[in-house]
Design a protein around this motif. Structure first.
Motif, PDB file in Angstrom:
ATOM      1  N   ALA A  77      34.596  10.810   8.455  1.00  0.00           N
ATOM      2  CA  ALA A  77      34.272   9.438   8.876  1.00  0.00           C
ATOM      3  C   ALA A  77      35.518   8.803   9.498  1.00  0.00           C
ATOM      4  N   MET A 124      35.941   7.562  13.263  1.00  0.00           N
ATOM      5  CA  MET A 124      36.389   6.174  13.495  1.00  0.00           C
ATOM      6  C   MET A 124      37.563   6.157  14.468  1.00  0.00           C
ATOM      7  N   LEU A 181      36.331   6.894  17.972  1.00  0.00           N
ATOM      8  CA  LEU A 181      35.584   5.770  18.557  1.00  0.00           C
ATOM      9  C   LEU A 181      36.500   4.600  18.895  1.00  0.00           C
ATOM     10  N   ILE A 182      37.365   4.270  17.930  1.00  0.00           N
ATOM     11  CA  ILE A 182      38.231   3.100  18.138  1.00  0.00           C
ATOM     12  C   ILE A 182      39.249   3.406  19.236  1.00  0.00           C
ATOM     13  N   ALA A 230      37.426   3.175  22.482  1.00  0.00           N
ATOM     14  CA  ALA A 230      37.125   1.765  22.792  1.00  0.00           C
ATOM     15  C   ALA A 230      38.376   1.042  23.259  1.00  0.00           C
ATOM     16  N   ILE A 283      28.401   2.992  31.158  1.00  0.00           N
ATOM     17  CA  ILE A 283      28.445   2.243  29.896  1.00  0.00           C
ATOM     18  C   ILE A 283      27.893   0.828  30.102  1.00  0.00           C
ATOM     19  N   PHE A 336      24.749  -0.811  28.190  1.00  0.00           N
ATOM     20  CA  PHE A 336      24.850  -2.086  27.453  1.00  0.00           C
ATOM     21  C   PHE A 336      23.812  -3.085  27.966  1.00  0.00           C
ATOM     22  N   PHE A 366      23.457  -7.278  19.018  1.00  0.00           N
ATOM     23  CA  PHE A 366      23.825  -6.091  19.800  1.00  0.00           C
ATOM     24  C   PHE A 366      25.001  -5.304  19.200  1.00  0.00           C
ATOM     25  N   PRO A 367      26.101  -5.981  18.798  1.00  0.00           N
ATOM     26  CA  PRO A 367      27.217  -5.202  18.237  1.00  0.00           C
ATOM     27  C   PRO A 367      26.817  -4.372  17.021  1.00  0.00           C
ATOM     28  N   LEU A 368      26.003  -4.945  16.127  1.00  0.00           N
ATOM     29  CA  LEU A 368      25.595  -4.216  14.920  1.00  0.00           C
ATOM     30  C   LEU A 368      24.752  -3.003  15.285  1.00  0.00           C
ATOM     31  N   ALA A 378      24.337  -1.490  18.193  1.00  0.00           N
ATOM     32  CA  ALA A 378      25.050  -0.513  19.023  1.00  0.00           C
ATOM     33  C   ALA A 378      26.057   0.272  18.186  1.00  0.00           C
ATOM     34  N   SER A 379      26.718  -0.406  17.236  1.00  0.00           N
ATOM     35  CA  SER A 379      27.707   0.289  16.410  1.00  0.00           C
ATOM     36  C   SER A 379      27.032   1.316  15.503  1.00  0.00           C
ATOM     37  N   ILE A 380      25.869   0.938  14.950  1.00  0.00           N
ATOM     38  CA  ILE A 380      25.128   1.897  14.115  1.00  0.00           C
ATOM     39  C   ILE A 380      24.812   3.135  14.955  1.00  0.00           C
ATOM     40  N   LEU A 428      26.198   4.240  17.805  1.00  0.00           N
ATOM     41  CA  LEU A 428      27.374   5.003  18.252  1.00  0.00           C
ATOM     42  C   LEU A 428      27.995   5.784  17.100  1.00  0.00           C
ATOM     43  N   PHE A 429      28.165   5.127  15.961  1.00  0.00           N
ATOM     44  CA  PHE A 429      28.825   5.775  14.825  1.00  0.00           C
ATOM     45  C   PHE A 429      28.006   6.989  14.372  1.00  0.00           C
TER      46      PHE A 429
END
Lengths: 149, 248
Positions: free
Chosen positions: B29, B33, B36-37, B40, B58, B62, B83-85, B87-89, B91-92
């Motif tokens: 994990a 992370m 991804l970070i 980003a 991208i 979006f 959207f952030p929540l 999209a993050s789910i 992507l992760f």
């Protein structure tokens, strides 16, 4: 229940850690990815909208400039026509005045010549009268002389 | 060990720091992370007004996602908020599920007391991860429902004392709502874990030939599951904010 939890290795430490992991991912992606990308999209949308608006305004201004030019040309044409008409009028007036003046001068010259001719005739008449008188006197003198001689 | 198939339901513990267990799924994990970070961070700094292919792709994704969410939630504002929540789910989970089949994951490990412990294990095959994600989605959904409808109206969806039928329906709703925690977490865990086991079994019966196409299929399943988790979160948010009187 506890058997189930231990079979799947459920541990609140790990649950918490994974939840925190996701939280960090969420915040980091929001800050580093979503926010700048969405801001960029908004900026571009604004630019496009401004571009379209500017283009509209430019074509409006162009149309305005066209009509302005047309109206100016029309005004200038009108003015030019006016100027030509005024010039023509002035020329006609001047012509009339010059003709009149010339006629007057010719009449004056004619009058002057007439007067001079009359004077010459009168003078000639006077001179011939004087000559006639002198001749008459001379004749009388001759006659008298003859008679007395 | 050497000749059989070993399937371990829970993530293996590699060590502990101050009594805090460090499992191989936790390490992976962190790795995902970091990926991804890091991506980003560098991508976010290199954005240009005239986009390249990656940026255009991208941005397209979006915009499409937000437009779809606005359609579902019937509100552009709510779509941008969630959207952030969502999209993050996606992507992760998607990146975890794809990285899972990269060489080294599950195969690199240490021997500890004649037991092989892989250093990396996909967090989606660890119920701790899927349950944590399900809990986050669950609480987001419930809190959104309460915030949008008000506490009493939202509770009124589940506790209905106006009629016996209404009471039973409310009770069923409540149970199905709580059941989401289980369905969310076990759906993702079960799908990805089963895929891993299937690849393992295939490698045992027909090594070198069968696992590769199955891995390709499982990578596809991994994407689908990430999408399913994200979409269900979105749909449950929508269900939570619907006025109970409007819904009937």
């Amino acid at each position: 229940m506890s058997q189930l939890l231990s079979a799947f290795g459920i541990d609140w430490h790990l649950l918490l850690a994974q939840a925190v992991n996701f939280g960090i991912v969420l915040i980091a992606l929001w800050y580093f990815l979503y926010k700048p990308v969405l801001a960029m999209l908004a900026k571009r949308q604004e630019l496009v909208a401004k571009g379209v608006e500017d283009a509209g305004r430019a074509s409006e201004m162009l149309a305005g400039a066209d009509s302005e030019a047309n109206s100016r040309i029309t005004a200038a044409e009108g003015e030019a026509e006016g100027i030509v008409a005024a010039a023509r009028e002035t020329a006609t007036a001047e012509k009339t005045r010059l003709l009149q003046e010339a006629e007057e001068r010719a009449a004056a010259v004619a009058r002057d010549a007439e007067a001079r001719a009359a004077e010459t005739a009168a003078k000639a008449k006077r001179e011939s009268e004087r000559e006639v008188a002198r001749l008459a006197i001379l004749a009388v003198e001759k006659i008298l002389k003859k008679n007395y001689d | 060990m050497e000749s059989g198939i070993s399937v371990v339901l829970k993530a293996e513990q590699l060590g502990s720091v101050f009594g805090f267990p460090i499992t191989n799924s936790l390490i992976m994990a962190w790795l995902v992370m970091a990926l991804l970070i890091g991506f980003a961070y560098f991508f976010g700094r290199s954005l240009k007004l005239v986009p390249g292919k990656l940026q255009a792709g991208i941005e397209w994704a979006f915009e499409g996602a937000i437009a779809y969410m606005a359609g579902v939630l019937e509100s552009e504002k709510l779509a941008r908020r969630f959207f952030p929540l969502v999209a993050s789910i996606f992507l992760f989970v998607a990146v975890i599920n794809e990285i899972e089949f990269f060489p080294g994951v599950g195969s690199l490990g240490i021997w500890h007391a004649s037991e092989f412990l892989p250093i990396l294990r996909a967090p989606t095959t660890d119920l701790n991860f899927t349950l944590a994600l399900a809990a986050i989605a669950f609480f987001t959904i419930e809190i959104t429902g309460i915030a949008m409808l008000g506490f009493f109206k939202y509770v009124g969806k589940y506790v209905n004392l106006k009629s016996p039928v209404g009471f039973v329906v409310g009770l069923i709703e409540l149970i199905s709502n709580l059941g989401r925690l289980v369905s969310f977490s076990f759906r993702l865990f079960g799908n990805i874990f089963a895929g891993e086991v299937m690849v393992l079994v295939a490698a045992y019966f027909l090594p070198y030939v069968l696992p590769a196409p199955l891995m390709g299929f499982e990578m596809f399943i991994g994407l689908v599951q990430a999408l399913v988790f994200a979409m269900l979160t979105l749909f449950f948010i929508k269900l939570a904010i619907v006025d109970p009187h409007e819904a009937h």
